[in-house]
Each structure stands twice: as C-alpha cells, then as structure tokens.
Motif scaffolding. Structure first.
Motif, PDB file in Angstrom:
ATOM      1  N   GLY A  74      48.161  80.600  58.091  1.00  0.00           N
ATOM      2  CA  GLY A  74      47.346  81.681  58.975  1.00  0.00           C
ATOM      3  C   GLY A  74      46.705  81.012  60.369  1.00  0.00           C
ATOM      4  O   GLY A  74      46.920  81.543  61.387  1.00  0.00           O
ATOM      5  N   LEU A  75      45.972  79.782  59.941  1.00  0.00           N
ATOM      6  CA  LEU A  75      45.724  78.856  61.244  1.00  0.00           C
ATOM      7  C   LEU A  75      46.783  78.677  62.187  1.00  0.00           C
ATOM      8  O   LEU A  75      46.610  78.852  63.407  1.00  0.00           O
ATOM      9  N   ILE A  76      47.930  78.296  61.780  1.00  0.00           N
ATOM     10  CA  ILE A  76      48.969  77.675  62.652  1.00  0.00           C
ATOM     11  C   ILE A  76      49.407  78.983  63.554  1.00  0.00           C
ATOM     12  O   ILE A  76      49.626  78.820  64.881  1.00  0.00           O
ATOM     13  N   GLU A  77      49.525  80.194  62.735  1.00  0.00           N
ATOM     14  CA  GLU A  77      49.769  81.642  63.637  1.00  0.00           C
ATOM     15  C   GLU A  77      48.637  81.695  64.519  1.00  0.00           C
ATOM     16  O   GLU A  77      49.113  82.468  65.518  1.00  0.00           O
ATOM     17  N   GLN A  78      47.271  81.228  64.546  1.00  0.00           N
ATOM     18  CA  GLN A  78      46.518  81.554  65.456  1.00  0.00           C
ATOM     19  C   GLN A  78      46.303  80.469  66.285  1.00  0.00           C
ATOM     20  O   GLN A  78      45.402  80.277  67.177  1.00  0.00           O
ATOM     21  N   GLY A  79      47.115  79.579  66.574  1.00  0.00           N
ATOM     22  CA  GLY A  79      47.013  78.432  67.509  1.00  0.00           C
ATOM     23  C   GLY A  79      46.796  77.001  67.021  1.00  0.00           C
ATOM     24  O   GLY A  79      46.629  76.100  67.737  1.00  0.00           O
ATOM     25  N   MET A  80      46.476  76.994  65.776  1.00  0.00           N
ATOM     26  CA  MET A  80      46.227  75.608  65.185  1.00  0.00           C
ATOM     27  C   MET A  80      47.670  74.650  65.351  1.00  0.00           C
ATOM     28  O   MET A  80      48.715  75.255  65.259  1.00  0.00           O
TER      29      MET A  80
END
Length: 348
Positions: A288-294
């Motif tokens: 989820g974090l990578i999907e949000q820009g991580m």
C-alpha cells in the motif's frame, strides 16, 4: 527446549507474546472494525470489503505458502541444518547465508536454534550469516511477496537476505581474526533449543512423508496452524492498509519515503525497526505504501531491517548474547538493510 533456555530465549518477550497470544490479533481487528462502525460506518463497510477481497485475491498464494511450510515440517527438512555448518569458515559462511535465505525460520523462532549452535561451538561467523539471512525470506514468504509485490521484488528480497548474511558472516569472521568477539553467549545460557536435537542427531529427510501416518498428522497440524496464523495477521494487515489508503495523504508518503537518494531509504530502515509487527503483516502494508509513492528501495529496506531487528527479536537477542555481539548484530542488520535498499533503488 530446556528450562534454562526458555528463560533466556523468552526474557523480555513475555509481555509481547501474552498480548498477541490466542485471540489477541482477532480482538484488535474486531475492536478496530467496531470503532469504525461507530465513528465512520461507511469506512467500516469499505474496510471490511477490502479485507475480504484482499484475502480472496491472495488465497492462491496463501494455499501454496501454507503447503510449503507444512511440507518442510512434516518431511523433517530441518535436519539439513546439521550439514550446513561443516567445512572451512569461508565456505561455511557462504552456505549458511544461502541456507538462511531458504530456511522457514522467523526472527524470534531462530533464537533457540542459534543458542544451540553457539553452545555446541559452531563459529559465530557462520551462525551470524544464518542468523541475519533467515528471518528476511523463506519459501512461503517468497510466494506471498511475489503475489503482493511482484516476482522482481521477491527476488530482490531473496538476494538481499543472502547478501546480508554474506556481509554479516564475513565481517564477523574478520573481527574474530583480529581477536574480537571471544565468547558470544551470556553466562548461564545452556544447550538445547528448538531444532537442537536435529543438529546433534540428524536423521534422513522423508521427502515422501505421506506414507507415514505420524508425518501426515504433523502436516495437518502444521497446515492448520499456518492457516490460522496467516489469516489472522493478514486480516489485521489488510484492515490497516485500508485505513492507511483512506486516511494517510499520499503527499505525506511521497514526502517522507518517496523520491530518490539515501534519505527515504534511511527513514524506512529506522522506522522499520519499531513499526515492524510481522513479516506477513508487513507485506500488504508495504504494498500500500509503494502504491502511494513510497520508493521501492525504501520498501525493501523496511522489510529487511524490520525482519531482522524487530523489537521482539531484538529483545530476545539481547537476552541471549553478550553486548558486543548484540551491538554487532544491530549494526550489521541496519547497514546491510540500507545497502540493499539503496542498491535496489539504484538498479530500478
């Protein structure tokens, strides 16, 4: 496991285990949903649907990972550990690091095994290589990581685990050569431990275990235990992911952990130590974090650092070994995690 090793291996982790024992994780999940139902009914429905849908979507990977873990238990593949720590130190370190990346041990579950190995006189360098690599990845974790973050990320995590083991093992070997790190265990830590009997008296692995009723029963118990374990942790993780997607602004993630360079990877590494609850629970959160820009490199650093140095594991390690060994363990874990995250991000 002997009584003395039980006291050492679980000192400082008793409270943590008591909180999460039994239905603790289910209780927390239910309380969060109940609180949402009162404060934000619409989000409660969305989050519940998100959890159910995510579990259904990952079901094929769950089934495969559970089967792999139960097969390893039923066949007695842990007997192969006895053969890993034989030979010259340099070769032993390489083999131990590779084996650690394939073994089904978590950061806490590997502690008693490490105590048994060190008590039996296995060199600290080889044990450190296995110790650092083992919690990061295993066959079932590889399958789930591939399902949630992609095969490329799972392969990078595996290479990071083996690389961390090699780095830690050879660094420890160099320090031992110049006279550091004499006796690694704290006074009073004895022999024994989960898996120790397999090391002392290894027996043949029964690859076709299904022909033996006792091993079939062991497979069923292991599969049932793994199913409950994965479903309860993933349910909580998917619930937290749904809340993160709903309430954490994407700009915050991009600002703190996105972008290039060392800063987001350093941040993810340091945050991973206290924030990491469980390897399976961390995967959907990182997804989820990578999907949000991580940054993907930061996600890898978070998973590697958290897997090796999560608070329960670090407390158990502190109770097991002398302080110089503990300090070296932390330094090697954090340095290796930073390097793996930075190298992966640079490669991308």
């Amino acid at each position: 496991m002997t009584e003395a090793l039980l006291r050492i291996g679980h000192r400082g982790t008793g409270l943590f285990r008591e909180v999460w024992r039994g239905g603790g994780v289910w209780l927390v999940t239910a309380l969060i949903l109940a609180l949402l139902a009162v404060l934000a009914p619409a989000q409660a429905r969305l989050s519940l649907g998100f959890v159910i849908g995510s579990l259904i979507g990952t079901a094929p990977y769950l089934v495969l990972s559970i089967a792999v873990a139960a097969y390893a238990t039923a066949s007695g593949a842990d007997n192969l550990i006895a053969r890993v720590f034989a030979g010259s130190p340099l070769v032993m370190i390489a083999v131990a690091a590779a084996f650690g990346g394939l073994s089904p041990f978590c950061s806490c579950g590997v502690i008693p095994l490490i105590a048994a190995l060190l008590t039996m006189g296995v060199p600290l360098s080889g044990v450190m290589a296995f110790w650092l690599a083992s919690p990061v990845i295993d066959p079932s974790m590889f399958v789930l990581t591939s399902g949630l973050l992609g095969f490329e990320f799972a392969l990078a995590k595996t290479l990071a685990a083996v690389g961390l083991g090699l780095f830690g093992g050879y660094a420890t070997h160099a320090l031992m050569r110049i006279g550091f790190l004499g006796e690694p265990l704290r006074p009073g830590v004895g022999n024994g431990g989960c898996g120790a009997s397999a090391i002392r008296t290894p027996s043949a692995v029964a690859w076709a275990f299904w022909s033996e009723p006792e091993r079939r029963a062991r497979f069923a118990r292991a599969a049932g235990s793994a199913t409950l374990f994965l479903v309860k942790w993933l349910s909580l993780a998917f619930l937290l992911e749904s809340l993160m997607l709903a309430y954490v602004p994407q700009e915050w993630i991009a600002l703190a952990l996105g972008g290039s360079g060392l800063v987001p990877i350093v941040t993810a590494t340091l945050v991973g130590v206290p924030a990491y609850l469980n390897g399976y629970a961390a995967l959907p959160l990182v997804s989820g974090l990578i999907e949000q820009g991580m940054a993907p490199g930061a996600g890898l650093a978070f998973l590697v650092a958290g897997g090796v140095t999560s608070l329960p594991a670090a407390i158990a390690v502190f109770a097991l070994v002398r302080r110089p060994v503990f300090a070296l363990y932390i330094v090697l874990a954090l340095a290796g995690s930073l390097a793996s995250g930075f190298l992966y991000q640079a490669w991308l």
